[in-house]
Write an enzyme that holds these catalytic residues in place. Structure first.
Site, short mmCIF file in Angstrom:
data_model
loop_
_atom_site.label_atom_id
_atom_site.label_comp_id
_atom_site.label_asym_id
_atom_site.label_seq_id
_atom_site.Cartn_x
_atom_site.Cartn_y
_atom_site.Cartn_z
N CYS A 1 48.47 29.33 6.19
CA CYS A 1 48.31 29.42 4.74
C CYS A 1 48.24 28.24 3.36
CB CYS A 1 48.84 31.12 4.57
SG CYS A 1 47.51 31.41 3.11
N HIS B 1 48.93 35.99 7.54
CA HIS B 1 50.27 36.46 7.90
C HIS B 1 50.83 37.70 8.57
CE1 HIS B 1 50.78 33.65 4.22
NE2 HIS B 1 49.70 34.24 3.96
#
Ligand code: GLN
Length: 261
Positions: A93, A189
């Site tokens: 990310c 994630h």
């Protein structure tokens, strides 16, 4: 055999359990009788890239990314050399965005490492969901959770996978993440690696091969709990029939890797 795992800026880049990726890398080595040394590379610490085998960069808020971007500027050249030399990197990310040329937030342009010729643009409306991918790095579907405002444009690079359900790099293409040499960038994630042990083993094998040559083949692990957890998520997101079909592929993948070993 031993691998050195560098965790870049744990005080800035660590969202939604990204630290769990480190635990997973470490445990999957130890379960095979191999050793892992984890080096938290905090802001301002001396970084000996030559001793590193694997680098993890997690996600971060725009504010923390701004700080990280400043500090990363000082190690840009060495980081790039590490990557070009086959060093293994997992960037999640915010960390993924920082691998590229820039991340333009709502009001600032943050310089990235420029290792990949990709870029990220902030747009209103966060992309938040559970995601399932089909990735060439795993015979099982790759599962994870994404939450980002940045949209990442990867040009001609290979993605980590194709989105089966979820939003991915831009929310408007079916691409998620990026691959380049031994670098994997992703929005997922979860943390990613405990949920997707095949990706973890892919990264470990690349790192072992680079350091130890042919000896770097990993013995298979049973992964029963991981398989059940993955099946549950895939079935919830894609329905029971697809889940069962994918489960078969996963088991076949484990059998294949056992035969290879
Ligand atoms: N701040 C970045 C974004 O919102 C990255 C967020 C994250 O790492 N989850 O796009």
């Amino acid at each position: 055999m031993k691998l050195n795992i560098g965790y870049f800026y744990p005080e800035l880049l660590n969202l939604y359990g990204d630290r769990g990726n480190i635990q997973c890398l470490k445990m999957r080595l130890q379960w095979r009788g191999l050793q892992a040394r984890v080096l938290p590379l905090t802001v301002g610490s001396q970084i000996g890239f030559a001793g590193l085998d694997l680098i993890l960069m997690g996600g971060g808020s725009d504010r923390d990314q701004e700080l990280a971007s400043r500090y990363l500027g000082a190690v840009k050249q060495e980081f790039r050399r590490f990557v070009e030399d086959g060093g293994v990197v997992l960037a999640v990310c915010g960390g993924y965005q920082l691998l590229g040329d820039y991340y333009r937030t709502k009001d600032k342009k943050l310089g990235g490492l420029g290792i990949l010729d990709i870029y990220t643009e902030w747009e209103p409306g966060r992309l938040v969901c559970n995601t399932v991918l089909d990735s060439p790095l795993a015979s099982a579907p790759v599962v994870g959770f994404e939450n980002h405002s940045g949209r990442t444009f990867i040009g001609a690079y290979e993605p980590l996978g194709r989105v089966l359900t979820g939003l991915g790099n831009t929310g408007a293409s079916d691409l998620e993440g990026v691959r380049y040499r031994n670098v994997v960038g992703t929005y997922l994630h979860g943390p990613l690696l405990p949920k997707n042990p095949q990706i973890c083993d892919f990264l470990l094998e690349r790192a072992l091969e680079r350091r130890y040559g042919d000896q770097g083949i990993l013995a298979p692990l049973p992964d029963e709990m991981e398989r059940l957890a993955s099946r549950e998520i895939v079935q919830r997101r894609l329905g029971r029939r697809t889940g069962q079909r994918m489960q078969k592929n996963f088991i076949q993948g484990i059998v294949d890797s056992a035969e290879k070993g």
